[in-house]
Write a protein that holds these residues in place. Structure first.
Motif, PDB file in Angstrom:
ATOM      1  N   ARG A 168     130.824 -39.656  -9.364  1.00 34.43           N
ATOM      2  CA  ARG A 168     130.394 -39.750 -10.786  1.00 34.43           C
ATOM      3  C   ARG A 168     129.670 -41.219 -10.959  1.00 34.43           C
ATOM      4  O   ARG A 168     128.697 -41.095 -12.094  1.00 34.43           O
ATOM      5  CB  ARG A 168     131.817 -39.676 -11.502  1.00 34.43           C
ATOM      6  CG  ARG A 168     132.291 -38.292 -11.572  1.00 34.43           C
ATOM      7  CD  ARG A 168     133.522 -38.097 -12.554  1.00 34.43           C
ATOM      8  NE  ARG A 168     133.823 -36.725 -12.640  1.00 34.43           N
ATOM      9  CZ  ARG A 168     134.888 -36.245 -12.091  1.00 34.43           C
ATOM     10  NH1 ARG A 168     135.850 -37.031 -11.322  1.00 34.43           N
ATOM     11  NH2 ARG A 168     135.326 -34.999 -12.292  1.00 34.43           N
ATOM     12  N   SER A 202     130.058 -34.892 -14.054  1.00 34.74           N
ATOM     13  CA  SER A 202     129.586 -34.264 -12.613  1.00 34.74           C
ATOM     14  C   SER A 202     128.338 -33.530 -12.769  1.00 34.74           C
ATOM     15  O   SER A 202     127.582 -33.183 -11.987  1.00 34.74           O
ATOM     16  CB  SER A 202     130.830 -33.453 -12.351  1.00 34.74           C
ATOM     17  OG  SER A 202     131.153 -32.434 -13.296  1.00 34.74           O
ATOM     18  N   TYR A 207     127.306 -31.919  -6.704  1.00 31.38           N
ATOM     19  CA  TYR A 207     128.724 -32.610  -6.954  1.00 31.38           C
ATOM     20  C   TYR A 207     129.732 -31.885  -6.211  1.00 31.38           C
ATOM     21  O   TYR A 207     130.576 -32.654  -5.382  1.00 31.38           O
ATOM     22  CB  TYR A 207     128.823 -32.530  -8.538  1.00 31.38           C
ATOM     23  CG  TYR A 207     130.299 -33.248  -8.727  1.00 31.38           C
ATOM     24  CD1 TYR A 207     131.317 -32.397  -8.881  1.00 31.38           C
ATOM     25  CD2 TYR A 207     130.467 -34.516  -8.840  1.00 31.38           C
ATOM     26  CE1 TYR A 207     132.739 -33.304  -8.956  1.00 31.38           C
ATOM     27  CE2 TYR A 207     131.528 -35.240  -9.170  1.00 31.38           C
ATOM     28  CZ  TYR A 207     132.749 -34.327  -9.080  1.00 31.38           C
ATOM     29  OH  TYR A 207     133.963 -35.065  -9.384  1.00 31.38           O
TER      30      TYR A 207
END
Ligand code: T1G
Length: 653
Positions: free
Chosen positions: A138, A199, A243
């Motif tokens: 993140r 994300s 992600y």
């Protein structure tokens, strides 16, 4: 048992409040409470959710006491994914130090606000870990690659303002955080702010040059530390994978680190440092004496550094020297040290000037009549120290604490020359005293509880890591250094070279090899101490023959440009065949048949010499606990925290 997390509706805002003293660590109960609260918020009339904490700080990380115990769901990554998946905007309100998993919680929120004094960061690397709940994935999506690598590999917190600058915090809240954050959350709702899942933000472009550069830098400054290497790999995954794939890379890296001996050692030291500040037999309510101003006797390297340690904590210092010339020289050392701190960016000009202004000098002991504490820091002459303590006893007010910075001498004998032995103890600083964190607090037989408790509390104020020692020659650290040094000398006579010994120990993790340490301290120090002893008290001649021959040949160590090594103008060491000749001659003198010695034997024998002496120190009650010995060696002697300290390391074998 009530949950440490409560949830309540404040108008159209669902407020989640964590209250898990002392640092709101993410214990199982906190994780469960956060998950329950965010799930409740999905079903009620709230239009946004606010996460905040009571006490001194926002969540300061995972609960490190849970590491090494059986896992209890929900895991933090799942909790944070639930927070981020919220269909209503989630706001995190930060104060104190939002660290590690705490800051990851904030990054899982959609918006972040903080009071100006808040700090955020990822100290996991100091525990041999890396952020394991999405932080490596993140952070780059908000702050970019370089800022993320700097933040995560340094382990150092940044200010709220710096976090705003790199996109990690959105709003600074002046005044009361809770009410200010509520107002801000309402304004976000009113403005139609949507959920903003970190994300789902695009990852920064991959830049191989940054990652290669970082790997090279780490290979130099953090040689062998696996967490650092894993951090670079995980952050790189954030730029080359989705992600969902990137967090799998992070998770594997995190588990590798968590299960590594390096992290076990560093987590041991984390708790050992805090445990060391506790004195088992001191009543919790022992009264503390105020320490508003301090006297320091002696303006040499140690006295100057000690004076700075107090001034840097806002405590006024009067430094005493025997003549105005010596005093000016001492104040000059302090001036140079502050200039160096400013040059290295450790202190601002203003801060350095403020600290410097707290230090005054005098040649008159009468100027110590009103100080609350005196630290004597003259050279290691027991009779001189006793003379000084007699003078202090006559000059200082009743209740003033009289401390000696001696490295070896008998604190009880020094206390005995005063009428106030209960006010006397040792405060053994380590050179350079304004930088080294270790402070051995030597408890005399008659040192009162109030004096000991006061000095232990004072150590925290001057940002030292204090360890209590009983009275013996060399206390804890220097007493263990003695057999360590003897073993070094035996290894030299038996066939190892100075550079082989130093390289073996530095490759193993010691900050500096023993022969370089001896050259740094000065071979003449031990030589002079031995000259003052009768032969039958000097110990085994094998343990000092070579350094004595070197001193007699004018090789005093770095200070004379040559000791076990020769030194150039930058004090870089070079092996010297002349030293090998001295070693060979001494080995012949003792009839020692030399042989090839492995690096492994060097490490094993040297670490064993520390551990054996540490066990005696424990048996004699000189140290309160074995972890205290670990703290002494890690903070005072360059023992690698990733090995946990000599006693922890021995227990792992
Ligand atoms: N877990 C458990 N106990 C903790 C703790 C923690 N994270 N932090 C502090 N304590 C205890 C400490 O042992 C002491 O206990 C008391 O709190 C006060 O601490 C998932 C994996 C926050 C700056 O590394 O840096 O999150 O001695 O004396 O000087 O990806 O504590 O009183 O019984 O230090 O005011 C990352 C570590 C964890 C932060 C406050 N977080 N803590 O300093 O108090 S890993 C950290 C600190 C992680 C995630 C990863 C400092 C502090 P006792 P203190 P302080």
């Amino acid at each position: 048992m009530s949950s440490p997390v409560r949830y309540e509706l404040k108008g159209n805002i669902g407020v989640i409040t964590v209250n898990n003293p002392p640092v709101n660590a993410l214990s199982h109960a906190v994780r469960q409470g956060l998950l329950d609260a965010i799930n409740t918020a999905q079903r009620d009339a709230s239009e946004a959710v606010l996460i905040c904490c009571e006490g001194n700080t926002f969540i300061a990380g995972a609960d490190i006491t849970e590491f090494g115990k059986p896992f209890k769901a929900p895991g933090l990554p799942d909790v944070l994914d639930s927070i981020e998946a919220s269909k209503k905007p989630v706001v995190a309100a930060l104060h104190g130090t939002a660290l590690g998993g705490g800051f990851e919680t904030a990054l899982a929120a959609h918006y972040r606000c903080a009071v100006p004094a808040a700090k955020v960061g990822f100290p996991e690397v100091n525990l041999g870990l890396l952020p394991g709940a999405g932080g490596t994935q993140r952070t780059p999506r908000l702050a970019g690659i370089k800022a993320s690598l700097d933040l995560i590999t340094s382990g150092a917190p940044i200010s709220a303002a710096q976090a705003v600058d790199i996109g990690l915090i959105d709003e600074i809240i002046e005044g009361d955080l809770r009410s200010g954050a509520l107002v801000w959350a309402k304004s976000l709702v009113a403005s139609g702010a949507q959920v903003r899942r970190t994300s789902e933000l695009p990852a920064p472009q991959h830049d191989a040059s940054i990652f290669d550069g970082y790997r090279a830098a780490i290979a130099r400054r953090a040689r062998g530390q696996i967490a650092q290497e894993h951090i670079v790999t995980a952050v790189e995954a954030a730029t080359t994978m989705s992600y969902q794939e990137g967090v799998l890379v992070e998770r594997k890296a995190f588990m590798d680190c968590l299960n590594s001996p390096q992290s076990a050692g560093m987590r041991h030291i984390f708790f050992a440092e805090r445990q060391a500040s506790k004195v088992d037999d001191l009543p919790k309510d022992t009264p503390l004496r105020p320490v508003r101003n301090v006297g320091v006797i002696g303006g040499g390297t140690m006295g100057g550094g000690i004076a700075m340690s107090f001034a840097n904590a806002g405590i006024a210092v009067t430094m005493i020297e025997i003549s105005d010339e010596a005093l000016q020289r001492g104040l000059g050392i302090i001036e140079k040290n502050y200039e160096g701190s400013v040059k290295r960016g450790k202190l601002s000009e203003d801060d350095a000037a403020n600290c410097r202004s707290l230090i005054s000098g005098s040649t008159d002991y009468a100027d110590l009549a009103d100080v609350d504490l005196v630290v004597e820091a003259v050279f290691e002459d027991p009779e001189l120290k006793k003379t000084i303590f007699r003078k202090l006893d006559g000059v200082c007010k009743p209740g003033a604490i009289l401390a000696t910075n001696t490295s070896y001498q008998d604190v009880d004998a020094i206390a005995a020359v005063t009428k106030r032995p209960e006010d006397v103890l040792g405060m053994h600083f380590f050179s350079p005293a304004h930088i080294m964190k270790l402070l051995e607090v030597v408890r005399g037989a008659k040192t009162s509880d109030a004096v000991l408790a006061t000095v232990m509390a004072l150590a925290k104020k001057i940002r030292k890591v204090a360890v209590v020692s009983g009275v013996c020659y060399g206390f804890i650290g220097n007493r263990m250094l003695n057999p360590y040094g003897k073993t070094v000398q035996l290894l030299l006579l038996e066939g190892a070279s100075p550079q082989q010994i130093d390289t073996a120990m530095e490759n193993w993790g010691m900050a500096m090899g023993p022969l370089r340490v001896f050259d740094l301290a000065g071979l003449d120090v031990g030589y002079k101490a031995r000259q003052a002893l009768p032969d039958d008290q000097k110990g085994d001649p094998k343990s000092y023959r070579v350094p004595d021959l070197l001193v007699e040949a004018g090789r005093l160590g770095q200070k004379s440009g040559a000791g076990f090594y020769t030194y150039d103008e930058n004090r870089a060491p070079t092996p010297d065949p002349a030293v090998d000749k001295v070693i060979l001659a001494a080995a012949k003198e003792f009839g020692i048949a030399r042989r090839s010695i492995s690096d492994e034997e060097i490490v094993d024998r040297l670490i064993a010499s520390l551990v054996d002496e540490g066990r005696k120190i424990l048996d004699e009650g000189i140290a309160q606990r074995s972890s205290d010995i670990d703290v002494v060696y890690v903070y005072g002697y360059g023992f690698p925290a990733s090995r946990g300290g000599p006693m922890f390391y021995a227990g792992q074998k």
